[in-house]
Design a protein around this motif. Sequence first.
Motif, PDB file in Angstrom:
ATOM      1  N   ALA A 306       0.825  -1.207   0.000  1.00 28.81           N
ATOM      2  CA  ALA A 306       0.000   0.000   0.000  1.00 28.81           C
ATOM      3  C   ALA A 306       0.859   1.257   0.000  1.00 28.81           C
ATOM      4  CB  ALA A 306      -0.926  -0.010   1.210  1.00 28.81           C
ATOM      5  N   THR A 307       1.960   1.236   0.729  1.00 31.52           N
ATOM      6  CA  THR A 307       2.857   2.401   0.743  1.00 31.52           C
ATOM      7  C   THR A 307       3.475   2.632  -0.627  1.00 31.52           C
ATOM      8  OG1 THR A 307       3.354   1.993   3.085  1.00 31.52           O
ATOM      9  CG2 THR A 307       4.864   3.422   1.869  1.00 31.52           C
ATOM     10  N   ILE A 308       3.867   1.561  -1.312  1.00 30.72           N
ATOM     11  CA  ILE A 308       4.408   1.692  -2.662  1.00 30.72           C
ATOM     12  C   ILE A 308       3.346   2.267  -3.604  1.00 30.72           C
ATOM     13  CG2 ILE A 308       5.278   0.405  -4.652  1.00 30.72           C
ATOM     14  CD1 ILE A 308       7.316   0.700  -2.476  1.00 30.72           C
ATOM     15  N   ALA A 309       2.101   1.835  -3.431  1.00 26.35           N
ATOM     16  CA  ALA A 309       1.016   2.354  -4.267  1.00 26.35           C
ATOM     17  C   ALA A 309       0.824   3.852  -4.049  1.00 26.35           C
ATOM     18  CB  ALA A 309      -0.281   1.606  -3.971  1.00 26.35           C
ATOM     19  N   ILE A 310       0.945   4.296  -2.806  1.00 24.90           N
ATOM     20  CA  ILE A 310       0.830   5.731  -2.526  1.00 24.90           C
ATOM     21  C   ILE A 310       2.013   6.489  -3.122  1.00 24.90           C
ATOM     22  CG2 ILE A 310       0.731   7.459  -0.698  1.00 24.90           C
ATOM     23  CD1 ILE A 310      -1.827   5.798  -1.099  1.00 24.90           C
ATOM     24  N   ALA A 311       3.206   5.882  -3.086  1.00 25.10           N
ATOM     25  CA  ALA A 311       4.377   6.529  -3.692  1.00 25.10           C
ATOM     26  C   ALA A 311       4.169   6.742  -5.184  1.00 25.10           C
ATOM     27  CB  ALA A 311       5.624   5.686  -3.440  1.00 25.10           C
ATOM     28  N   ARG A 312       3.610   5.739  -5.854  1.00 24.85           N
ATOM     29  CA  ARG A 312       3.351   5.894  -7.285  1.00 24.85           C
ATOM     30  C   ARG A 312       2.261   6.929  -7.536  1.00 24.85           C
ATOM     31  NH1 ARG A 312       1.712   1.274 -11.808  1.00 24.85           N
ATOM     32  NH2 ARG A 312       1.210   2.783 -13.447  1.00 24.85           N
ATOM     33  N   LYS A 313       1.222   6.912  -6.720  1.00 27.66           N
ATOM     34  CA  LYS A 313       0.143   7.893  -6.874  1.00 27.66           C
ATOM     35  C   LYS A 313       0.658   9.306  -6.632  1.00 27.66           C
ATOM     36  CE  LYS A 313      -4.792   8.178  -5.766  1.00 27.66           C
ATOM     37  NZ  LYS A 313      -5.203   7.679  -7.082  1.00 27.66           N
ATOM     38  N   LEU A 314       1.536   9.437  -5.651  1.00 27.97           N
ATOM     39  CA  LEU A 314       2.135  10.739  -5.369  1.00 27.97           C
ATOM     40  C   LEU A 314       2.978  11.210  -6.540  1.00 27.97           C
ATOM     41  CD1 LEU A 314       2.326  12.761  -2.978  1.00 27.97           C
ATOM     42  CD2 LEU A 314       4.417  11.592  -2.289  1.00 27.97           C
ATOM     43  N   LEU A 315       3.715  10.283  -7.167  1.00 30.52           N
ATOM     44  CA  LEU A 315       4.520  10.638  -8.329  1.00 30.52           C
ATOM     45  C   LEU A 315       3.640  11.020  -9.517  1.00 30.52           C
ATOM     46  CD1 LEU A 315       7.337  10.879  -9.523  1.00 30.52           C
ATOM     47  CD2 LEU A 315       7.254   8.452 -10.100  1.00 30.52           C
ATOM     48  N   THR A 316       2.485  10.393  -9.636  1.00 27.71           N
ATOM     49  CA  THR A 316       1.551  10.750 -10.708  1.00 27.71           C
ATOM     50  C   THR A 316       1.067  12.190 -10.536  1.00 27.71           C
ATOM     51  OG1 THR A 316       0.812   8.457 -10.942  1.00 27.71           O
ATOM     52  CG2 THR A 316      -0.643  10.168 -11.798  1.00 27.71           C
ATOM     53  N   HIS A 317       0.717  12.561  -9.312  1.00 27.98           N
ATOM     54  CA  HIS A 317       0.315  13.944  -9.055  1.00 27.98           C
ATOM     55  C   HIS A 317       1.476  14.903  -9.322  1.00 27.98           C
ATOM     56  CE1 HIS A 317      -3.079  12.007  -7.097  1.00 27.98           C
ATOM     57  NE2 HIS A 317      -3.669  13.190  -6.935  1.00 27.98           N
ATOM     58  N   ALA A 318       2.683  14.497  -8.927  1.00 32.50           N
ATOM     59  CA  ALA A 318       3.849  15.350  -9.161  1.00 32.50           C
ATOM     60  C   ALA A 318       4.094  15.554 -10.652  1.00 32.50           C
ATOM     61  CB  ALA A 318       5.081  14.726  -8.499  1.00 32.50           C
ATOM     62  N   TYR A 319       3.872  14.515 -11.448  1.00 35.13           N
ATOM     63  CA  TYR A 319       4.057  14.619 -12.893  1.00 35.13           C
ATOM     64  C   TYR A 319       3.165  15.711 -13.476  1.00 35.13           C
ATOM     65  CZ  TYR A 319       3.455  13.479 -17.830  1.00 35.13           C
ATOM     66  OH  TYR A 319       3.367  13.545 -19.201  1.00 35.13           O
ATOM     67  N   HIS A 320       1.896  15.701 -13.118  1.00 38.65           N
ATOM     68  CA  HIS A 320       0.967  16.681 -13.677  1.00 38.65           C
ATOM     69  C   HIS A 320       1.275  18.099 -13.183  1.00 38.65           C
ATOM     70  CE1 HIS A 320      -1.562  13.719 -15.664  1.00 38.65           C
ATOM     71  NE2 HIS A 320      -1.557  12.999 -14.560  1.00 38.65           N
ATOM     72  N   LEU A 321       1.686  18.232 -11.920  1.00 40.30           N
ATOM     73  CA  LEU A 321       2.043  19.552 -11.413  1.00 40.30           C
ATOM     74  C   LEU A 321       3.290  20.091 -12.102  1.00 40.30           C
ATOM     75  CD1 LEU A 321       1.433  19.080  -7.569  1.00 40.30           C
ATOM     76  CD2 LEU A 321       0.091  20.472  -9.148  1.00 40.30           C
ATOM     77  N   MET A 322       4.282  19.239 -12.308  1.00 42.07           N
ATOM     78  CA  MET A 322       5.497  19.687 -12.986  1.00 42.07           C
ATOM     79  C   MET A 322       5.224  20.030 -14.442  1.00 42.07           C
ATOM     80  SD  MET A 322       8.395  17.100 -11.463  1.00 42.07           S
ATOM     81  CE  MET A 322       9.659  17.840 -12.489  1.00 42.07           C
ATOM     82  N   ARG A 323       4.389  19.246 -15.101  1.00 40.40           N
ATOM     83  CA  ARG A 323       4.060  19.530 -16.497  1.00 40.40           C
ATOM     84  C   ARG A 323       3.334  20.857 -16.627  1.00 40.40           C
ATOM     85  NH1 ARG A 323      -0.037  15.623 -19.558  1.00 40.40           N
ATOM     86  NH2 ARG A 323      -1.394  16.756 -18.114  1.00 40.40           N
ATOM     87  N   ASP A 324       2.394  21.130 -15.718  1.00 39.49           N
ATOM     88  CA  ASP A 324       1.662  22.392 -15.767  1.00 39.49           C
ATOM     89  C   ASP A 324       2.578  23.571 -15.449  1.00 39.49           C
ATOM     90  OD1 ASP A 324      -0.569  20.901 -16.343  1.00 39.49           O
ATOM     91  OD2 ASP A 324      -1.385  20.963 -14.310  1.00 39.49           O
ATOM     92  N   ALA A 325       3.469  23.391 -14.461  1.00 37.80           N
ATOM     93  CA  ALA A 325       4.399  24.467 -14.116  1.00 37.80           C
ATOM     94  C   ALA A 325       5.367  24.748 -15.251  1.00 37.80           C
ATOM     95  CB  ALA A 325       5.166  24.105 -12.841  1.00 37.80           C
ATOM     96  N   GLU A 326       5.805  23.691 -15.939  1.00 34.53           N
ATOM     97  CA  GLU A 326       6.710  23.873 -17.073  1.00 34.53           C
ATOM     98  C   GLU A 326       6.004  24.559 -18.227  1.00 34.53           C
ATOM     99  OE1 GLU A 326      10.379  23.906 -18.658  1.00 34.53           O
ATOM    100  OE2 GLU A 326       9.885  23.061 -16.682  1.00 34.53           O
ATOM    101  N   ALA A 327       4.733  24.207 -18.442  1.00 33.30           N
ATOM    102  CA  ALA A 327       3.964  24.851 -19.516  1.00 33.30           C
ATOM    103  C   ALA A 327       3.749  26.327 -19.225  1.00 33.30           C
ATOM    104  CB  ALA A 327       2.625  24.144 -19.694  1.00 33.30           C
ATOM    105  N   ALA A 328       3.571  26.667 -17.945  1.00 29.36           N
ATOM    106  CA  ALA A 328       3.377  28.071 -17.582  1.00 29.36           C
ATOM    107  C   ALA A 328       4.651  28.885 -17.760  1.00 29.36           C
ATOM    108  CB  ALA A 328       2.897  28.178 -16.134  1.00 29.36           C
ATOM    109  N   ARG A 329       5.804  28.232 -17.688  1.00 34.83           N
ATOM    110  CA  ARG A 329       7.077  28.925 -17.867  1.00 34.83           C
ATOM    111  C   ARG A 329       7.370  29.232 -19.315  1.00 34.83           C
ATOM    112  NH1 ARG A 329      11.651  25.515 -14.927  1.00 34.83           N
ATOM    113  NH2 ARG A 329      12.898  27.181 -15.794  1.00 34.83           N
ATOM    114  N   GLN A 330       6.779  28.460 -20.238  1.00 32.52           N
ATOM    115  CA  GLN A 330       7.063  28.660 -21.653  1.00 32.52           C
ATOM    116  C   GLN A 330       6.395  29.941 -22.146  1.00 32.52           C
ATOM    117  OE1 GLN A 330       9.207  26.780 -23.184  1.00 32.52           O
ATOM    118  NE2 GLN A 330       9.369  25.401 -21.417  1.00 32.52           N
ATOM    119  N   PRO A 331       7.104  30.771 -22.893  1.00 33.98           N
ATOM    120  CA  PRO A 331       6.500  32.015 -23.407  1.00 33.98           C
ATOM    121  C   PRO A 331       5.413  31.706 -24.431  1.00 33.98           C
ATOM    122  CG  PRO A 331       8.664  31.657 -24.378  1.00 33.98           C
ATOM    123  CD  PRO A 331       8.504  30.609 -23.311  1.00 33.98           C
TER     124      PRO A 331
END
Length: 338
Positions: A306-331
Amino acid sequence: MQACVGIDVHRRRSQIAVTDEGGKIAVNRNVPNGREPVLGVIGELPVGTPVAFEAAFGWGWLIELLQDYGFEAHMAHPLQCKAIASARLKNDKVDAATLAHLLREDLLPEAWIAPAHVREQRAVLRHRAQLVRLRTLLRNRIHAVLAHHGCDRASSCWSAPGRAWLDELPLPEASRHVVADLLEIIDALQQVIDRTDQDLTETARTDPRVKALTTLPGVGRLTAQIIVAEVGDIARFPSARKLASWAGLTPTVRGSDRTVRYGHISKQGDPWLRWIMNEGAQTAKRSPQFAAHYEQIAHRRGKKIATIAIARKLLTHAYHLMRDAEAARQPTKPCTPA
């Protein structure tokens, strides 16, 4: 076709194979590591010549050399380089020549080469993590000495009251000397950690990806910085599933016909990213956002899975946040009238 180079890198020496325009091995030489010996073999090749090497121990100096002199560097994924792993005859000459041939035929399984600034950021953050691990080791040594004499304290031994308690313990002279030495090393180590933290804090303030990731439960500033540094360019992952696979957080799959079996996580990927996601999951699994999902899996499969599953779920959320933040940085491109 142009010439291709394959380099089998080792700690002290490297094997360099060069193919000519016809694909035949023109040079296959073993040289000591260093700029002059390597350039003595490939220095006369034209700028832009492709060079393949495996992601082996200590490859940093080689990529800097190749980039400085205008070569086109290609880093091979060791586990996916099956042509080398399954060869009947395996030695340095064969390995270097195989790398050159795979590169020439566009069959080389390539790994991403992180830019210099990402490699530097990773080095600082990994150094800090190793310092903390060393501090933990020293603290555990003190706990072992105390346990040997039947001493224990419910709260921390490292706060001001805890240090005063340690000073007042009636320990034998040898044990007192060991504890004093360990505390002195811990204090010196703490100064280095604090100095590193100060530098990292300044860097984090200018990175919107770090700010976005800290909104997740279990992800603080340092955790967010490690995620950003280890992932690097988020655009190289087309989906969160690909990122989880790269981190080694996806299960192994064994399938034949209609039978499919899922095993433990592969652990084939970035060990630092996998480690920090598991660290974050220890806190995230108790948060309202993930607690129900954790309890559901823990009831069926156990707490570790279950802890490993939460780690993967947390990484999934991190992926979308990083992608959105990177898109906002692009002119944004200005609209042009038709």
